[in-house]
Design a protein around this motif. Structure first.
Motif, PDB file in Angstrom:
ATOM      1  N   UNK A 137       2.199  12.790  11.128  1.00 41.43           N
ATOM      2  CA  UNK A 137       1.335  12.142  10.478  1.00 41.43           C
ATOM      3  C   UNK A 137       1.289  12.002   8.839  1.00 41.43           C
ATOM      4  N   UNK A 138       2.126  12.981   8.419  1.00 42.58           N
ATOM      5  CA  UNK A 138       1.915  13.368   6.905  1.00 42.58           C
ATOM      6  C   UNK A 138       2.057  12.234   6.116  1.00 42.58           C
ATOM      7  N   UNK A 139       3.124  11.496   6.095  1.00 43.89           N
ATOM      8  CA  UNK A 139       3.352  10.315   5.369  1.00 43.89           C
ATOM      9  C   UNK A 139       2.010   9.277   5.306  1.00 43.89           C
ATOM     10  N   UNK A 140       1.529   8.845   6.472  1.00 41.54           N
ATOM     11  CA  UNK A 140       0.454   8.023   6.383  1.00 41.54           C
ATOM     12  C   UNK A 140      -0.729   8.624   6.021  1.00 41.54           C
ATOM     13  N   UNK A 141      -0.951   9.784   6.173  1.00 41.92           N
ATOM     14  CA  UNK A 141      -2.274  10.767   5.737  1.00 41.92           C
ATOM     15  C   UNK A 141      -2.432  10.642   4.175  1.00 41.92           C
ATOM     16  N   UNK A 142      -0.995  11.001   3.637  1.00 40.68           N
ATOM     17  CA  UNK A 142      -0.784  10.824   2.301  1.00 40.68           C
ATOM     18  C   UNK A 142      -1.180   9.274   1.617  1.00 40.68           C
ATOM     19  N   UNK A 143      -0.449   8.397   2.341  1.00 41.83           N
ATOM     20  CA  UNK A 143      -0.970   6.955   1.887  1.00 41.83           C
ATOM     21  C   UNK A 143      -2.439   6.759   1.887  1.00 41.83           C
ATOM     22  N   UNK A 144      -3.061   7.286   3.042  1.00 34.81           N
ATOM     23  CA  UNK A 144      -4.717   7.023   3.186  1.00 34.81           C
ATOM     24  C   UNK A 144      -5.328   7.767   1.945  1.00 34.81           C
ATOM     25  N   UNK A 145      -4.846   8.730   1.367  1.00 35.86           N
ATOM     26  CA  UNK A 145      -5.476   9.699   0.707  1.00 35.86           C
ATOM     27  C   UNK A 145      -5.150   8.890  -0.632  1.00 35.86           C
ATOM     28  N   UNK A 146      -4.224   8.501  -0.996  1.00 38.78           N
ATOM     29  CA  UNK A 146      -3.832   7.546  -2.148  1.00 38.78           C
ATOM     30  C   UNK A 146      -4.747   6.131  -2.198  1.00 38.78           C
ATOM     31  N   UNK A 147      -4.578   5.621  -1.113  1.00 42.35           N
ATOM     32  CA  UNK A 147      -5.639   4.316  -0.917  1.00 42.35           C
ATOM     33  C   UNK A 147      -7.094   4.654  -1.037  1.00 42.35           C
ATOM     34  N   UNK A 148      -7.444   5.910  -0.856  1.00 42.03           N
ATOM     35  CA  UNK A 148      -8.987   6.295  -0.997  1.00 42.03           C
ATOM     36  C   UNK A 148      -9.259   6.628  -2.502  1.00 42.03           C
ATOM     37  N   UNK A 149      -8.292   7.412  -3.198  1.00 43.16           N
ATOM     38  CA  UNK A 149      -8.547   8.158  -4.404  1.00 43.16           C
ATOM     39  C   UNK A 149      -8.107   7.488  -5.587  1.00 43.16           C
ATOM     40  N   UNK A 150      -7.059   6.735  -5.638  1.00 45.12           N
ATOM     41  CA  UNK A 150      -6.502   5.980  -6.717  1.00 45.12           C
ATOM     42  C   UNK A 150      -7.526   4.783  -7.269  1.00 45.12           C
ATOM     43  N   UNK A 151      -7.483   4.795  -8.685  1.00 43.75           N
ATOM     44  CA  UNK A 151      -8.105   3.682  -9.388  1.00 43.75           C
ATOM     45  C   UNK A 151      -7.941   2.413  -8.854  1.00 43.75           C
ATOM     46  N   UNK A 152      -6.719   1.878  -8.942  1.00 42.83           N
ATOM     47  CA  UNK A 152      -6.042   0.756  -8.527  1.00 42.83           C
ATOM     48  C   UNK A 152      -5.315   0.862  -7.380  1.00 42.83           C
ATOM     49  N   UNK A 153      -5.929   0.774  -6.034  1.00 42.79           N
ATOM     50  CA  UNK A 153      -5.067   0.783  -4.829  1.00 42.79           C
ATOM     51  C   UNK A 153      -4.024  -0.517  -4.839  1.00 42.79           C
TER      52      UNK A 153
END
Length: 276
Positions: free
Chosen positions: A221-237
């Motif tokens: 799951x690691x790569x998908x969870x990392x992408x979900x974290x980025x999608x949630x936290x970055x200013x401009x997803x």
């Protein structure tokens, strides 16, 4: 500055639990939602607020979103992670199983989005994340109805993104391919109980062999969870995060080959899988 408020559906396992855990480490105010609370107790111990929510129920969704808004006064991110799949031939899938997949994967997302968008529009800020799939772009024998729900989600996201683009609300799709989460065990269990017509037995045998091989070598799951974290936290997803090699390559391959050639190659791959 107050902590960003995030709602995650389907947080009792898999991607949802992994995302909730990561966001709690980052100091987010996490509302973890699922039908059963017991599997989320560890998240509660880490600071998550738990919601017993059935996304197939209008009343349950409205009641829980109201509680979240009453407590927090705002909502910054919604992660539509809850999902369900059943495998089997298009003809043999029961109307009940078809309806339930749409109720969870499509109408459940619609219920959540409709409940939070009035607040996001009023805030002129917010982010809606939908866990879509490689199946948003392709279908195979055995995945017709599950793929239909994910194609519907892709279409909904594209329309909604344009509708709210001037209102400060982002719409993001996350699209994994096969990932080792246990999802396939539920989907295969439904197929095992299905009365499959004799004419479809060979292709379903090939489908199962191919899918079992795919999941056996699938990433965690690691790569998908990392992408979900980025999608949630970055200013401009980004609008779309494709999180596995298959989800990045196969949609383009499908376009380049065209429908007929793609189907021919896929059936050859299935045949080789069943012969292995």
């Amino acid at each position: 500055m107050s902590k960003p408020v995030v709602l995650i559906t389907g947080a009792s396992s898999g991607f949802g639990m992994g995302l909730a855990d990561e966001l709690l480490k980052r100091g987010y105010c996490v509302y973890a939602a699922a039908r059963r609370l017991e599997p989320m107790e560890k998240l509660r111990e880490k600071g998550a607020k738990l919601l017993q929510m059935d996304i197939c129920s209008d009343e349950s969704v409205q009641t829980n979103i109201k509680r979240l808004l009453d407590e927090s006064g705002r909502i910054d991110v919604v992660v539509n992670n809850a999902g369900y799949g059943a495998y089997g031939p298009v003809e043999n899938m029961s109307s009940e199983d078809i309806a339930y997949q749409f109720n969870v994967n499509v109408f459940g997302v619609a219920r959540i989005n409709s409940a939070v968008l009035p607040t996001m529009r009023q805030q002129r800020s917010g982010r809606i994340i939908v866990i879509a799939s490689l199946s948003s772009h392709i279908s195979t024998p055995g995945t017709g109805w599950y793929g239909a729900t994910k194609h519907a989600i892709k279409a909904m996201c594209e329309s909604l993104r344009m509708e709210v683009s001037s209102l400060g609300v982002d719409v993001v799709q996350v699209e994994p391919g096969p990932v080792q989460t246990g999802f396939e065990e539920v989907a295969f269990a439904k197929m095992d109980k299905m009365a499959v017509s004799d004419d479809y037995v060979p292709i379903m045998k090939s489908f199962r062999a191919y899918m079992e091989q795919s999941y056996a070598k699938a990433p965690g799951m690691e790569s998908t969870v990392r992408a979900m974290v980025r999608a949630t936290t970055v200013r401009n997803p980004k609008w779309v995060y494709r999180t596995t090699m298959e989800s990045r390559v196969i949609p383009w391959l499908r376009i380049l080959l065209g429908s007929r050639v793609y189907a021919y190659i896929l059936m050859k791959v299935f045949s080789r899988a069943s012969a292995a």
